[in-house]
Design a protein around this motif. Structure first.
Motif, PDB file in Angstrom:
ATOM      1  N   ARG A  97       0.748  -1.190  -0.163  1.00 48.41           N
ATOM      2  CA  ARG A  97      -0.082  -0.104  -0.115  1.00 48.41           C
ATOM      3  C   ARG A  97       1.053   1.144   0.013  1.00 48.41           C
ATOM      4  O   ARG A  97       0.841   2.151  -0.598  1.00 48.41           O
ATOM      5  CB  ARG A  97      -0.778  -0.118   1.025  1.00 48.41           C
ATOM      6  CG  ARG A  97      -1.589   1.156   1.360  1.00 48.41           C
ATOM      7  CD  ARG A  97      -2.713   1.491   0.285  1.00 48.41           C
ATOM      8  NE  ARG A  97      -3.570   2.640   0.310  1.00 48.41           N
ATOM      9  CZ  ARG A  97      -4.649   2.650   0.935  1.00 48.41           C
ATOM     10  NH1 ARG A  97      -5.170   1.609   1.745  1.00 48.41           N
ATOM     11  NH2 ARG A  97      -5.145   3.994   0.918  1.00 48.41           N
ATOM     12  N   TYR A  98       2.013   1.323   0.675  1.00 42.53           N
ATOM     13  CA  TYR A  98       2.758   2.488   0.631  1.00 42.53           C
ATOM     14  C   TYR A  98       3.382   2.778  -0.504  1.00 42.53           C
ATOM     15  O   TYR A  98       3.692   3.892  -0.990  1.00 42.53           O
ATOM     16  CB  TYR A  98       3.883   2.226   1.712  1.00 42.53           C
ATOM     17  CG  TYR A  98       4.983   3.368   2.049  1.00 42.53           C
ATOM     18  CD1 TYR A  98       4.635   4.366   2.744  1.00 42.53           C
ATOM     19  CD2 TYR A  98       6.089   3.175   1.207  1.00 42.53           C
ATOM     20  CE1 TYR A  98       5.629   5.419   2.894  1.00 42.53           C
ATOM     21  CE2 TYR A  98       7.192   4.426   1.111  1.00 42.53           C
ATOM     22  CZ  TYR A  98       6.819   5.279   1.899  1.00 42.53           C
ATOM     23  OH  TYR A  98       7.809   6.524   1.911  1.00 42.53           O
ATOM     24  N   ASP A  99       3.737   1.598  -1.255  1.00 44.29           N
ATOM     25  CA  ASP A  99       4.553   1.700  -2.558  1.00 44.29           C
ATOM     26  C   ASP A  99       3.441   2.198  -3.510  1.00 44.29           C
ATOM     27  O   ASP A  99       3.610   3.035  -4.436  1.00 44.29           O
ATOM     28  CB  ASP A  99       5.027   0.370  -3.206  1.00 44.29           C
ATOM     29  CG  ASP A  99       6.099  -0.052  -2.196  1.00 44.29           C
ATOM     30  OD1 ASP A  99       6.884   0.833  -1.520  1.00 44.29           O
ATOM     31  OD2 ASP A  99       6.607  -1.474  -2.242  1.00 44.29           O
ATOM     32  N   ASP A 100       2.297   1.711  -3.447  1.00 41.79           N
ATOM     33  CA  ASP A 100       1.171   2.243  -4.279  1.00 41.79           C
ATOM     34  C   ASP A 100       0.993   3.771  -4.039  1.00 41.79           C
ATOM     35  O   ASP A 100       0.794   4.546  -5.000  1.00 41.79           O
ATOM     36  CB  ASP A 100      -0.283   1.396  -4.128  1.00 41.79           C
ATOM     37  CG  ASP A 100      -0.046   0.023  -4.480  1.00 41.79           C
ATOM     38  OD1 ASP A 100       0.758  -0.198  -5.407  1.00 41.79           O
ATOM     39  OD2 ASP A 100      -0.935  -0.713  -4.200  1.00 41.79           O
ATOM     40  N   ASP A 101       1.155   4.177  -2.898  1.00 39.79           N
ATOM     41  CA  ASP A 101       0.782   5.807  -2.593  1.00 39.79           C
ATOM     42  C   ASP A 101       1.807   6.547  -2.868  1.00 39.79           C
ATOM     43  O   ASP A 101       1.764   7.805  -2.979  1.00 39.79           O
ATOM     44  CB  ASP A 101       0.413   5.820  -0.993  1.00 39.79           C
ATOM     45  CG  ASP A 101      -0.835   5.005  -0.576  1.00 39.79           C
ATOM     46  OD1 ASP A 101      -1.745   4.797  -1.587  1.00 39.79           O
ATOM     47  OD2 ASP A 101      -1.359   4.815   0.426  1.00 39.79           O
ATOM     48  N   HIS A 102       3.319   5.917  -2.965  1.00 35.90           N
ATOM     49  CA  HIS A 102       4.190   6.622  -3.209  1.00 35.90           C
ATOM     50  C   HIS A 102       5.127   6.439  -4.505  1.00 35.90           C
ATOM     51  O   HIS A 102       6.327   6.644  -4.527  1.00 35.90           O
ATOM     52  CB  HIS A 102       5.252   6.498  -2.026  1.00 35.90           C
ATOM     53  CG  HIS A 102       4.551   7.159  -0.709  1.00 35.90           C
ATOM     54  ND1 HIS A 102       3.827   6.592   0.186  1.00 35.90           N
ATOM     55  CD2 HIS A 102       4.776   8.315   0.057  1.00 35.90           C
ATOM     56  CE1 HIS A 102       3.400   7.165   1.261  1.00 35.90           C
ATOM     57  NE2 HIS A 102       4.018   8.335   1.072  1.00 35.90           N
ATOM     58  N   GLY A 103       4.710   5.878  -5.497  1.00 34.90           N
ATOM     59  CA  GLY A 103       5.119   5.647  -6.629  1.00 34.90           C
ATOM     60  C   GLY A 103       5.920   4.432  -6.735  1.00 34.90           C
ATOM     61  O   GLY A 103       6.837   4.352  -7.634  1.00 34.90           O
TER      62      GLY A 103
END
Length: 285
Positions: A97-103
């Motif tokens: 989820r963090y990677d999705d939100d931060h590119g």
């Protein structure tokens, strides 16, 4: 909100409805999910900070989905993984989820732009040819005046003296060669050099060989020996009478030598590792 109170005082906001009154079915944010897992585990912010050794202010910021205090995506992902383990939840979906939100996964960041000021070096000056020419002219004028004054036979004597005087000066550059030759080898770090560490103490050398990493080191009394950023190519050596405690912010870029032995642990990039070493054969606590 007081820091360190019971988990019930830090319940997440009940904002499960959208502006049109319908319940939202979207999955919670990374910070909200961690906060809910912490409360479900019956832990306070102080408990999480003590278990993870992450400062209380950073724990609060993560729960508010503010990852700026973490110091970058690599460290933010490490804090998320450590936080999730402390509250007994799976870090994989949170990292996704963090990677999705931060590119996506962060790419390695070169250290040069962050430390551009350190690249400035004094401008190298060339040889002072003007002074050399003046000295040469003075020498020639002095030689001509000397030979004119002596005259006749003294010309040959002067030439002989100049020739004899020139011989030692020409040979002078050759004299320092042996000392330069002996000074040429560099004492690069090696296993044998590190093996000279005292046997009655624990000696830990930390080297950032593949990138930069935040590290923290404490002695057996909990006294801080170092807490900061280790740039690529830099090393730090810590020594204590019985024990050295380490935290590696990005263990994948670190090489360790403990009590004269190279540690071959396969640390993963971006992983936060907490290690303890004592005297004798290296053992991770």
């Amino acid at each position: 909100m007081s820091i360190g109170n019971s988990p019930e005082d830090e319940r997440p906001f009940e904002d499960g409805r959208s502006s049109d009154g319908h319940e939202e079915e979207a999955r919670p944010s990374v910070g909200r999910a961690l906060q809910q897992a912490r409360i479900a585990a019956g832990l306070t912010v102080d408990d999480v900070s003590s278990a993870t050794r992450v400062r209380i202010a950073i724990v609060h910021a993560i729960e508010a989905d503010d990852f700026t205090p973490c110091g970058g995506d690599v460290y933010a992902r490490g804090h998320i993984r450590t936080f999730a383990k402390a509250v007994h939840t799976d870090p994989a979906p949170l990292l996704a989820r963090y990677d999705d939100d931060h590119g996506g996964r962060p790419a390695p960041t070169p250290a040069a732009p962050l430390f551009e000021a350190e690249r400035i070096r004094p401008e190298r000056r060339g040889p002072n040819w003007t002074a050399a020419m003046v000295a040469a002219i003075v020498a020639v004028v002095g030689f001509v005046g000397f030979t004119a004054f002596k005259g006749g036979d003294s010309d040959s004597d002067a030439a002989s003296q100049v020739t004899q005087g020139a011989t030692p000066s020409a040979g002078k550059p050759a004299a320092p060669k042996p000392s330069n030759t002996t000074a040429t080898p560099k004492s690069d770090p090696s296993d044998s050099a590190i093996a000279a560490a005292p046997q009655d103490k624990v000696t830990v050398q930390v080297s950032a060989v593949d990138g930069r990493s935040w590290i923290s080191a404490k002695d057996h009394n909990g006294r801080m020996l170092f807490d900061g950023l280790l740039k690529k190519g830099e090393s730090k050596t810590f020594q204590d009478s019985s024990k050295v405690n380490l935290i590696l912010g990005d263990a994948g870029v670190i090489q360790l030598y403990v009590n004269g032995k190279k540690i071959e642990d396969d640390f993963q990039p971006g992983a936060v590792e907490r290690l303890t070493y004592t005297k004798g054969d290296p053992e991770v606590g």
